[in-house]
Motif scaffolding. Structure first.
Motif, PDB file in Angstrom:
ATOM      1  N   THR A  68     -32.563 -35.377   8.467  1.00 35.36           N
ATOM      2  CA  THR A  68     -31.859 -36.192   8.048  1.00 35.36           C
ATOM      3  C   THR A  68     -32.221 -37.201   6.701  1.00 35.36           C
ATOM      4  O   THR A  68     -33.227 -37.751   6.736  1.00 35.36           O
ATOM      5  CB  THR A  68     -31.611 -37.391   9.004  1.00 35.36           C
ATOM      6  N   PHE A  69     -31.282 -37.011   5.812  1.00 38.88           N
ATOM      7  CA  PHE A  69     -31.593 -37.573   4.181  1.00 38.88           C
ATOM      8  C   PHE A  69     -30.269 -38.643   4.008  1.00 38.88           C
ATOM      9  O   PHE A  69     -29.117 -38.289   4.431  1.00 38.88           O
ATOM     10  CB  PHE A  69     -31.679 -36.783   3.372  1.00 38.88           C
ATOM     11  N   ILE A  70     -30.711 -39.411   3.290  1.00 36.68           N
ATOM     12  CA  ILE A  70     -29.731 -40.713   2.743  1.00 36.68           C
ATOM     13  C   ILE A  70     -29.763 -40.455   1.437  1.00 36.68           C
ATOM     14  O   ILE A  70     -31.034 -41.006   0.802  1.00 36.68           O
ATOM     15  CB  ILE A  70     -29.754 -42.075   3.527  1.00 36.68           C
ATOM     16  N   SER A  71     -28.831 -40.354   0.601  1.00 38.61           N
ATOM     17  CA  SER A  71     -28.728 -40.650  -0.794  1.00 38.61           C
ATOM     18  C   SER A  71     -27.867 -41.757  -1.124  1.00 38.61           C
ATOM     19  O   SER A  71     -26.700 -41.742  -0.730  1.00 38.61           O
ATOM     20  CB  SER A  71     -28.624 -39.406  -1.450  1.00 38.61           C
ATOM     21  N   VAL A  72     -28.522 -42.805  -1.975  1.00 38.76           N
ATOM     22  CA  VAL A  72     -27.771 -43.957  -2.596  1.00 38.76           C
ATOM     23  C   VAL A  72     -26.638 -43.263  -3.614  1.00 38.76           C
ATOM     24  O   VAL A  72     -27.304 -43.253  -4.689  1.00 38.76           O
ATOM     25  CB  VAL A  72     -28.535 -45.106  -2.788  1.00 38.76           C
ATOM     26  N   ALA A  73     -25.439 -43.408  -3.550  1.00 34.88           N
ATOM     27  CA  ALA A  73     -24.472 -43.166  -4.484  1.00 34.88           C
ATOM     28  C   ALA A  73     -24.206 -44.314  -5.258  1.00 34.88           C
ATOM     29  O   ALA A  73     -23.445 -44.993  -4.929  1.00 34.88           O
ATOM     30  CB  ALA A  73     -23.242 -42.376  -4.122  1.00 34.88           C
ATOM     31  N   CYS A  74     -24.901 -44.797  -6.265  1.00 31.77           N
ATOM     32  CA  CYS A  74     -25.200 -46.107  -6.699  1.00 31.77           C
ATOM     33  C   CYS A  74     -24.090 -46.561  -7.794  1.00 31.77           C
ATOM     34  O   CYS A  74     -23.950 -47.567  -8.354  1.00 31.77           O
ATOM     35  CB  CYS A  74     -26.615 -46.357  -7.159  1.00 31.77           C
TER      36      CYS A  74
END
Length: 502
Positions: A299-305
């Motif tokens: 499980t990964f989280i990427s911050v679409a910033c």
């Protein structure tokens, strides 16, 4: 005494202007990566970026007297919009110094938001130096975009939200790095409460100040930075952000422009939203990590910033996304100039779709073909090369050749017996009115331009390929010109594609 970031983040004042952005599952990307990927949608903030969090938290801490005098900031765009919005909310004035390379949309957004825009310099660092000078002259409070505990704490509220929104195991969180404010704040919070979660930074290969600094154990100042991902185009990371990254960041992944363009397309296909290049870095980093580690089921989280994208740049993004996705390859193929060769060449391509084909008769015995082919992956491209070679066609894979992708594909089909003593160079320079003319005027009148290609892709820096006839006895003068020009350049005189086609 070092700041207690857990306390600062918990007490940060951000929600007067910021929303708790959603954490959204990315179904298409997750399926392709064979891992769960969630996007932290900071692009949905009112200024389309996370930057308003840190800016407002810093300014909300100022005394009434300091607020009355006004504030000043330096920014490539997103921090500027945050400061302008915070100033409007808090009833003060804001001057924003921005590099001249800043996309027009960001400049207009700051002006519309009430900020007074001053354009200065070609990079964030140039703008920052000028902003600090103005701050002293006008007695204004400088609002740093990343190297300030209150700014870092404001960005750190993103980490607080992530842990509240997703309480199951998380393997890694990916965050873009410019000066380091975002990753420092998120890492300081996450590592205090969930130290097992990996914090992975993502930088462009041509703006990797934090990566180089962590490798050397001291802050490194880059001589120049790539400008495609303008939101992270920082030559020198912050002192406090560097300290926090040393303490909390597990690793940094570097990604190319093509990788970033592919990530912009990936997010569009999942969300129908268009991120700016810096905003898509974390997604590109997650993809690169999965490809490198060959992990599944995590499980990964990427911050679409950020999503402050100039519309004109989409042409460039669309063109380069195919390379970033490994869905197009380009080749230079040499075949005999005789009957039946072309039919044999086409049979080698088989059922692959052609995306480009360039040919012009040039020699009696050999034909040089510039061809683009749609592929499934890089192994597919290697198999095509092998097929060409097995059939006696000498082949060069140009898929990673910047000269071929940016210039040669639009120029194929001309040689000249007049091009004696020709050198071929690529240059990049900030895209602003008069920049191309200034570049040409800086060259010696003794040097004849024998080849020239320039494309405006709606990007924030211009790219040219130029052939120059320089006599052997003038090579020292030519080298001196290159060293004093101040623009990135590449000598392509020995590039095999140049030899074949031009």
């Amino acid at each position: 005494m070092k700041p207690d970031y857990l306390e600062r983040i918990l007490n940060a004042r951000v929600y007067d202007v910021a929303q708790e952005s959603p954490l959204e599952y990315a179904p298409n990307l997750s399926t392709r990566l064979n891992n769960k990927l969630f996007l932290k949608r900071e692009d949905l903030q009112s200024v389309f970026s996370f930057k308003l969090r840190g800016a407002y938290n810093k300014m909300a801490q100022l005394s009434p007297d300091l607020l009355k005098q006004g504030v000043i900031a330096a920014s490539a765009g997103n921090h500027a919009q945050g400061v302008a919005l915070a100033a409007q909310k808090l009833g003060t004035t804001a001057i924003i110094v921005m590099p001249v390379t800043t996309p027009t949309m960001k400049v207009n957004a700051v002006a519309t938001g009430g900020g007074q825009v001053v354009l200065h310099g070609n990079s964030y660092d140039d703008a920052c130096a000028h902003a600090r000078q103005l701050a002293e002259e006008k007695n204004l409070t400088f609002i740093h975009p990343f190297d300030d505990p209150d700014v870092i704490a404001g960005q750190g509220t993103i980490g607080m939200e992530i842990l509240r929104q997703y309480q199951k195991p998380i393997d890694a969180i990916f965050l873009a790095i410019g000066g380091g404010g975002l990753i420092s704040g998120v890492a300081a919070y996450i590592k205090r409460l969930r130290p097992e979660i990996k914090i992975i930074g993502v930088e462009p290969v041509d703006s990797d100040a934090m990566s180089q600094s962590l490798q050397k154990g001291e802050r490194v100042k880059l001589p120049q930075v790539g400008l495609f991902a303008d939101g992270v185009a920082v030559k020198h990371v912050g002192a406090e952000t560097f300290r926090l990254c040393q303490k909390y960041v597990d690793e940094i992944i570097l990604v190319s422009t093509d990788d970033t363009c592919a990530a912009i397309k990936d997010v569009f296909e999942d969300t129908r939203s268009i991120l700016e290049p810096a905003g898509a870095l974390a997604i590109a980093g997650a993809k690169a990590y999965v490809e490198r580690e060959q992990v599944t089921g995590q499980t990964f989280i990427s911050v679409a910033c950020g999503a402050n994208m100039n519309f004109d740049r989409l042409r460039f993004v669309a063109e380069r996304a195919e390379f970033g996705e490994r869905r197009e390859a380009i080749f230079a193929v040499t075949i005999p100039e005789e009957r039946g060769s072309f039919r044999k060449f086409c049979s080698c391509i088989g059922k692959h779709n052609l995306s480009e084909f360039n040919y012009r008769i040039a020699e009696k015995k050999q034909a040089h073909i510039f061809v683009g082919v749609q592929i499934q992956n890089r192994v597919d491209a290697e198999n095509i090369v092998a097929t060409f070679e097995e059939n006696g066609f000498k082949t060069i894979d140009l898929t990673d050749d910047e000269l071929a992708k940016m210039h040669l594909r639009h120029m194929v089909g001309g040689r000249s017996s007049l091009a004696n003593n020709e050198l071929l160079y690529r240059f990049e320079f900030p895209e602003r009115p008069g920049a191309l003319v200034d570049f040409l005027n800086s060259m010696s009148p003794n040097w004849n331009i024998s080849l020239f290609h320039y494309r405006n892709n709606g990007s924030d820096y211009g790219r040219i390929a130029i052939g120059v006839q320089v006599a052997p006895n003038e090579m020292n003068e030519w080298q001196a010109f290159l060293e004093t020009l101040g623009y990135p350049y590449w000598d392509e005189s020995t590039n095999p594609a140049y030899k074949l086609f031009l």
